[in-house]
Design an enzyme around this catalytic site. Structure first.
Site, PDB file in Angstrom:
ATOM      1  N   GLU A  80      -1.013  -8.318   5.448  1.00 13.16           N
ATOM      2  CA  GLU A  80      -0.744  -8.381   6.896  1.00 13.16           C
ATOM      3  C   GLU A  80      -2.032  -8.307   7.721  1.00 13.16           C
ATOM      4  O   GLU A  80      -2.002  -8.547   8.925  1.00 13.16           O
ATOM      5  CB  GLU A  80       0.235  -7.267   7.299  1.00 13.16           C
ATOM      6  CG  GLU A  80      -0.334  -5.858   7.412  1.00 13.16           C
ATOM      7  CD  GLU A  80      -0.559  -5.157   6.065  1.00 13.16           C
ATOM      8  OE1 GLU A  80      -0.415  -5.815   5.016  1.00 13.16           O
ATOM      9  OE2 GLU A  80      -0.891  -3.956   6.081  1.00 13.16           O
TER      10      GLU A  80
ATOM     11  N   ARG B   2      -8.360   2.411   0.809  1.00  8.73           N
ATOM     12  CA  ARG B   2      -7.931   3.638   0.133  1.00  8.73           C
ATOM     13  C   ARG B   2      -6.691   3.315  -0.703  1.00  8.73           C
ATOM     14  O   ARG B   2      -5.660   3.991  -0.629  1.00  8.73           O
ATOM     15  CB  ARG B   2      -7.625   4.746   1.159  1.00  8.73           C
ATOM     16  CG  ARG B   2      -8.885   5.366   1.792  1.00  8.73           C
ATOM     17  CD  ARG B   2      -8.539   6.329   2.919  1.00  8.73           C
ATOM     18  NE  ARG B   2      -7.554   7.312   2.519  1.00  8.73           N
ATOM     19  CZ  ARG B   2      -7.829   8.567   2.148  1.00  8.73           C
ATOM     20  NH1 ARG B   2      -9.076   9.003   2.152  1.00  8.73           N
ATOM     21  NH2 ARG B   2      -6.884   9.392   1.815  1.00  8.73           N
TER      22      ARG B   2
ATOM     23  N   HIS C 146      -3.443  -5.438   1.536  1.00  8.89           N
ATOM     24  CA  HIS C 146      -2.839  -5.630   2.859  1.00  8.89           C
ATOM     25  C   HIS C 146      -2.805  -7.090   3.300  1.00  8.89           C
ATOM     26  O   HIS C 146      -3.662  -7.518   4.070  1.00  8.89           O
ATOM     27  CB  HIS C 146      -3.611  -4.812   3.898  1.00  8.89           C
ATOM     28  CG  HIS C 146      -3.471  -3.338   3.718  1.00  8.89           C
ATOM     29  ND1 HIS C 146      -2.347  -2.648   4.096  1.00  8.89           N
ATOM     30  CD2 HIS C 146      -4.296  -2.428   3.146  1.00  8.89           C
ATOM     31  CE1 HIS C 146      -2.485  -1.380   3.788  1.00  8.89           C
ATOM     32  NE2 HIS C 146      -3.658  -1.208   3.202  1.00  8.89           N
TER      33      HIS C 146
ATOM     34  N   ARG D 295      -2.601   7.461  -6.632  1.00 11.53           N
ATOM     35  CA  ARG D 295      -2.927   7.206  -5.221  1.00 11.53           C
ATOM     36  C   ARG D 295      -4.422   7.160  -4.958  1.00 11.53           C
ATOM     37  O   ARG D 295      -4.869   6.554  -4.000  1.00 11.53           O
ATOM     38  CB  ARG D 295      -2.312   8.297  -4.333  1.00 11.53           C
ATOM     39  CG  ARG D 295      -0.833   8.098  -4.122  1.00 11.53           C
ATOM     40  CD  ARG D 295      -0.357   8.931  -2.971  1.00 11.53           C
ATOM     41  NE  ARG D 295      -0.344  10.348  -3.291  1.00 11.53           N
ATOM     42  CZ  ARG D 295      -0.043  11.298  -2.422  1.00 11.53           C
ATOM     43  NH1 ARG D 295       0.234  10.983  -1.180  1.00 11.53           N
ATOM     44  NH2 ARG D 295      -0.033  12.565  -2.771  1.00 11.53           N
TER      45      ARG D 295
ATOM     46  N   CYS E 123       0.832  -1.219   0.000  1.00  6.92           N
ATOM     47  CA  CYS E 123       0.000   0.000   0.000  1.00  6.92           C
ATOM     48  C   CYS E 123       0.864   1.265   0.000  1.00  6.92           C
ATOM     49  O   CYS E 123       1.449   1.601  -1.024  1.00  6.92           O
ATOM     50  CB  CYS E 123      -0.989  -0.042   1.163  1.00  6.92           C
ATOM     51  SG  CYS E 123      -2.321   1.146   0.968  1.00  6.92           S
TER      52      CYS E 123
END
Lengths: 204, 293
Positions: A176, A139, A174, A106, A80
């Site tokens: 994680e 996002r 993500h 972005r 990210c």
């Protein structure tokens, strides 16, 4: 020698990466100062707010140490915000490490109301079990262009979301935040491999 | 593709960890906050110190201010709705804010119930003064918790009290035998499943920031060392003598919260912090941390 993996711990979800790396059976360390990069074999740049991380990277003079780290061929994994920092070009952000030849927007996936999770398929040349990786996009930055030097390891609606170039691995989601360790295992494997034959296949 | 799942909602809070969320009232202030390294801004009509001073009914901010701030910065933008005012929350969600703070700083709209946050795809952050209150809010769907402190005072004592109360609550629940968990859930007024979660994981199921009275780099360090995962700074920045310098220093202090050398360096030459109110000498009727049920 056991591989030591550092996680940039200036801001963001660094603890989750440290836990994931430990679950993969490797040592993991928080990196708060540029000098600490000397002692590790691989680096993760976590998710967080990219503008905040850029301020702190510049303030604490990380750039020269990061460039040395990259040129030594030691692997770097950006998730990210980490992907944003590693890219060659980012919409309206002046700071780019330019370690992977991708162009990033972005805001292409929108604000928090557009954040989503989705199952994606991983590239079977890199993963024995390529199916059903639950990818969480928050996002998220979008890879809008990737050069021919970049290998795409997963994509969603025809944009790359997991990509690799030499010692650099990036993803716009993500891993994680889930218990699925497949992508962390891939990165740990890259670190282990670079330890066995340092300074090979460096694409500068 | 699923939107608005708990993982997506609490995931944004995970990304804000180790960062500072700053109250702003204008586009200029929002840009200063972003320049200083804020991870997010809270778009308001007035900072809490001014809400206190003005008195009257404090409501959701002017939507034009929120929209202008949203279009002027790239970091996430939060906005506050009144406790229980689900219509304000619906309006803020339709505006597209990234987080809603169901906040005791505004005048409550309901004296018994909070917003049912499961009804929304936008994530909510809620204030809490102890473990029971934190778990009630999470049970209602909050994806992030912040200790309330005493907003608009610049006095950190209430934030410390609430942080310690949550921390002590967690260690107590973690140390109890299983058969005592139901009784404890009843005693602290928290959903049983969440008490079991805390018992097993020794932490809240969502991120916990600290708010209400943090106004210097040393305050940020103190509250981070007590276990906060990030900080909200309300009046402390734009009521100080040099907002950009103060904001930058608090950002650095939050990253390096346990490094006294860095804390000393960033604390030098900041000019006056906000003057503030001693909460110990404050009329109890003026306390806003007691709002919330």
């Amino acid at each position: 020698m056991a591989a030591k993996i550092g996680v940039l711990a200036l801001q963001g979800a660094f603890r989750e990466h440290i836990n994931a790396i430990k679950k993969c059976g490797y040592q993991a360390f928080e990196i708060k100062f540029a000098g600490c990069l000397e002692d590790i074999d691989g680096l993760i740049i976590p998710g967080g707010e990219s503008t905040t991380m850029v301020k702190l990277i510049e303030k604490y003079n990380f750039r020269p140490a990061l460039d040395r780290f990259y040129k030594s061929g030691r692997p770097i994994f950006g998730t990210c915000a980490g992907l944003i920092l590693l890219a060659a070009k980012v919409d309206n952000l002046a700071f780019c490490l330019n370690y992977i030849d991708i162009e990033v927007d972005r805001n292409a996936y929108g604000r928090q109301s557009e954040s989503f999770e989705s199952n994606i398929k991983l590239n079977s040349s890199y993963f024995k079990k390529p199916y059903d990786f639950k990818a969480v996009f928050i996002r998220a930055p979008k890879i809008i262009k990737a050069s021919a030097k970049v290998q795409v390891l997963a994509s969603l609606n025809s944009s790359a979301v997991l990509a690799m170039q030499g010692s650099i691995l990036v993803c716009s989601f993500h891993p994680e935040l889930t218990d699925d360790l497949r992508i962390h295992m891939l990165f740990a494997g890259m670190v282990k491999k670079s330890l066995n034959k340092p300074n090979t296949d460096i694409l500068v | 593709m699923e939107k608005g799942t708990l993982r997506v909602k609490s995931g944004l809070a995970e990304m804000l960890k180790g960062g500072v969320i700053m109250d702003v009232t204008t586009v200029e202030q929002a840009k200063i906050a972003e320049q200083a390294g804020a991870v997010s801004v809270m778009a308001l009509e007035r900072v809490p110190a001014d809400i206190r001073a003005a008195g009257g009914v404090a409501r959701m901010a002017d939507l034009e201010i929120i929209e202008k701030i949203m279009s002027s910065v790239s970091i996430p933008v939060m906005a506050k709705c009144r406790i229980g005012h689900f219509a304000e929350a619906q309006i803020l969600q339709s505006l597209g804010v990234d987080y809603i703070d169901e906040s005791e700083v505004l005048t409550p709209a309901d004296d018994k119930f909070h917003v049912n946050k499961w009804d929304f795809t936008v994530p909510f952050v809620c204030g809490a003064v102890n473990l029971g209150e934190a778990l009630r809010r999470i049970g209602e769907g909050a994806a992030m918790i912040r200790t309330k402190g005493e907003a608009g005072t610049g006095d950190v004592i209430e934030a410390v009290k609430h942080m310690r109360a949550i921390r002590d609550g967690i260690s107590r629940v973690a140390s109890l035998p299983y058969e005592e968990l139901m009784g404890t859930a009843k005693e602290i007024g928290a959903p049983y499943e969440l008490v079991v979660y805390v018992h097993e994981n020794k932490k809240l199921p969502v991120v916990n920031f600290s708010a209400g009275g943090i106004s210097t780099p040393a305050d940020a360090s103190l509250i981070m060392q007590l276990g906060a995962e990030g900080v909200f700074v309300g009046s402390g920045i734009f009521k100080s003598a040099n907002p950009l310098k103060m904001a930058t220093a608090i950002v650095e202090a939050t990253t390096h919260f346990n490094d006294a050398e860095i804390l000393a360096r960033v604390s030098k030459g900041l000019g006056a912090a906000m003057s503030g109110i001693d909460t110990g000498k404050m009329d109890k009727n003026n306390s806003i941390s007691t709002r919330g049920w």
